[in-house]
Design a protein around this motif. Structure first.
Motif, mmCIF file in Angstrom:
data_model
loop_
_atom_site.group_PDB
_atom_site.id
_atom_site.type_symbol
_atom_site.label_atom_id
_atom_site.label_comp_id
_atom_site.label_asym_id
_atom_site.label_seq_id
_atom_site.Cartn_x
_atom_site.Cartn_y
_atom_site.Cartn_z
ATOM 1 N N TRP A 64 8.477 4.505 5.197
ATOM 2 C CA TRP A 64 7.101 5.114 4.975
ATOM 3 C C TRP A 64 7.361 6.589 5.427
ATOM 4 O O TRP A 64 6.602 7.399 4.945
ATOM 5 C CB TRP A 64 5.916 4.381 5.577
ATOM 6 N N LYS A 65 7.942 6.878 6.664
ATOM 7 C CA LYS A 65 8.029 8.085 6.949
ATOM 8 C C LYS A 65 8.787 8.979 5.896
ATOM 9 O O LYS A 65 8.463 10.241 5.813
ATOM 10 C CB LYS A 65 8.666 8.513 8.383
ATOM 11 N N GLU A 66 9.894 8.524 5.428
ATOM 12 C CA GLU A 66 10.544 9.251 4.597
ATOM 13 C C GLU A 66 10.015 9.358 2.910
ATOM 14 O O GLU A 66 9.938 10.453 2.560
ATOM 15 C CB GLU A 66 11.873 8.702 4.266
ATOM 16 N N PHE A 67 9.293 8.354 2.768
ATOM 17 C CA PHE A 67 8.805 8.164 1.200
ATOM 18 C C PHE A 67 7.267 8.829 0.889
ATOM 19 O O PHE A 67 7.143 9.298 -0.087
ATOM 20 C CB PHE A 67 9.116 6.935 0.572
ATOM 21 N N GLN A 68 6.571 8.657 2.146
ATOM 22 C CA GLN A 68 5.007 8.857 2.060
ATOM 23 C C GLN A 68 4.414 8.520 0.923
ATOM 24 O O GLN A 68 3.947 9.515 0.105
ATOM 25 C CB GLN A 68 5.008 10.360 2.205
ATOM 26 N N PRO A 69 4.359 7.451 0.576
ATOM 27 C CA PRO A 69 3.576 6.793 -0.463
ATOM 28 C C PRO A 69 2.122 7.160 -0.910
ATOM 29 O O PRO A 69 1.408 7.212 0.155
ATOM 30 C CB PRO A 69 3.645 5.173 -0.561
ATOM 31 N N ASP A 70 1.725 7.240 -2.241
ATOM 32 C CA ASP A 70 0.395 7.607 -2.384
ATOM 33 C C ASP A 70 -0.326 6.165 -2.941
ATOM 34 O O ASP A 70 -1.770 6.082 -2.667
ATOM 35 C CB ASP A 70 0.107 8.505 -3.557
ATOM 36 N N VAL A 71 0.541 5.285 -3.421
ATOM 37 C CA VAL A 71 0.101 4.172 -3.594
ATOM 38 C C VAL A 71 0.912 3.089 -3.285
ATOM 39 O O VAL A 71 2.495 3.265 -3.321
ATOM 40 C CB VAL A 71 -0.018 3.788 -5.308
ATOM 41 N N VAL A 72 0.625 1.827 -2.835
ATOM 42 C CA VAL A 72 1.629 0.947 -2.301
ATOM 43 C C VAL A 72 1.122 -0.501 -2.926
ATOM 44 O O VAL A 72 0.082 -0.698 -2.853
ATOM 45 C CB VAL A 72 1.463 0.593 -0.738
ATOM 46 N N PHE A 73 2.460 -1.169 -3.674
ATOM 47 C CA PHE A 73 2.140 -2.400 -4.211
ATOM 48 C C PHE A 73 2.959 -3.455 -3.236
ATOM 49 O O PHE A 73 4.043 -3.222 -2.973
ATOM 50 C CB PHE A 73 2.869 -2.416 -5.607
ATOM 51 N N HIS A 74 2.137 -4.383 -2.679
ATOM 52 C CA HIS A 74 2.772 -5.125 -1.612
ATOM 53 C C HIS A 74 3.231 -6.568 -2.375
ATOM 54 O O HIS A 74 2.045 -7.368 -2.434
ATOM 55 C CB HIS A 74 1.949 -5.176 -0.324
#
Length: 318
Positions: A64-74
């Motif tokens: 998460w720290k590296e990618f910094q998503p705007d949308v997360v599909f879990h």
């Protein structure tokens, strides 16, 4: 360019979702366990891949720290209803604690991201005839299987994160998604594998089956992936949406179609070992809510079965 992160990206739904979102211009990242490396190779060009486990909080924080998503599909889960009877500990740990790890990481590193966790029709359990088709806002959750229990707990936890911490979460209840490139751990895939084996002369014309009287609302995974994208773009935060076809097929009807597609004659034998301790008689969903957003199924069930059968012929011919 928005950044989309998909947990369980090498699964059947994940890889279709990744391809669609890549084609629509999203920057895609995904994570999967090391054991799925062979599946990962087939879609490697489309996304940034992180290899690890959602049970590992340190790993999630790094992603998460590296990618910094705007949308997360879990989507990462022990995803097989039938298998959950044999793997209850894994099902509960991965689907409940693993999901909590994902939500906590979102809260810490992407608190403004839209989160789409894969909930399930298995949460409904046995639904009385008078309550069919299932309305997501009116039908109570009474899960029957360990998998259904784990998904109901995950959904309630997701709602808690939405209500208490303000996370932007939309809750899709996925009915049974089917399509090519899936292991033979579900009834349809097992049927198709056996039918293809018989057609290729790899198996005697005798099929072992479980309960053929239950009926299910099947969704082609290619349609389902489009529904998930629509929810990411237009879904109302905190709301639940059925992703279903609005039509149910008995397992007997599904088997008959596969046999007809293959053009073979077979003897069908019931195997008590393939029966579950208990089983929902009917799972049939109402589609009104998601259709109001502009989605409906496009691929006929017969075409889905033909594609699954052809896929098994190809896999078994190698």
């Amino acid at each position: 360019m928005k950044k989309v992160l998909i947990t369980g990206i090498t699964g059947m739904i994940g890889k279709h979702l990744a391809k669609l979102m890549h084609d629509q211009g999203y920057q895609v990242g995904g994570l999967s366990r090391a054991t799925s490396a062979t599946r990962y190779m087939s879609v490697k060009p489309f996304y940034k891949h992180y290899q690890g486990d959602i049970m590992d909080v340190k790993f999630l924080r790094m992603v998460w720290k590296e990618f910094q998503p705007d949308v997360v599909f879990h989507l990462a889960a022990q995803a097989y209803n039938g298998e959950s009877w044999k793997a209850e500990d894994t099902t509960y740990q991965l689907n409940i604690q693993g999901s909590r790890n994902v939500f906590e990481t979102c809260l810490e590193f992407s608190p403004n991201a839209r989160i789409i966790p894969a909930c399930s029709s298995a949460e409904y359990g046995i639904v009385p005839d008078e309550m069919l088709p299932i309305d997501e806002d009116k039908t109570p959750l009474k899960p029957l299987t360990p998998y259904g229990v784990s998904k109901a707990a995950m959904e309630m936890m997701a709602r808690q994160f939405h209500l208490n911490y303000g996370l932007d979460i939309v809750l899709p209840r996925l009915f049974i998604h089917v399509g090519p490139d899936h292991p033979p751990v579900t009834a349809l895939q097992n049927f198709a594998r056996q039918v293809a084996s018989i057609k290729l002369g790899l198996q005697e014309p005798v099929m072992k089956v479980g309960n053929l009287t239950s009926s299910r609302d099947f969704v082609d995974v290619r349609d389902g992936a489009k529904a998930l994208i629509l929810l990411a773009e237009k879904g109302i935060s905190g709301e639940v949406y059925n992703i279903c076809a609005g039509k149910d097929w008995t397992m007997q009807e599904s088997l008959d179609i596969l046999i007809k597609i293959a053009g073979i004659e077979v003897k069908v034998e019931t195997d008590p070992a393939l029966f579950r301790p208990s089983d929902e008689k009917v799972l049939l969903g109402k589609t009104d809510k998601i259709e109001k957003l502009g989605w409906k199924t496009e691929i006929p069930f017969e075409q889905t079965l033909a594609d699954i059968y052809s896929n098994w012929v190809e896999r078994l011919s190698k």
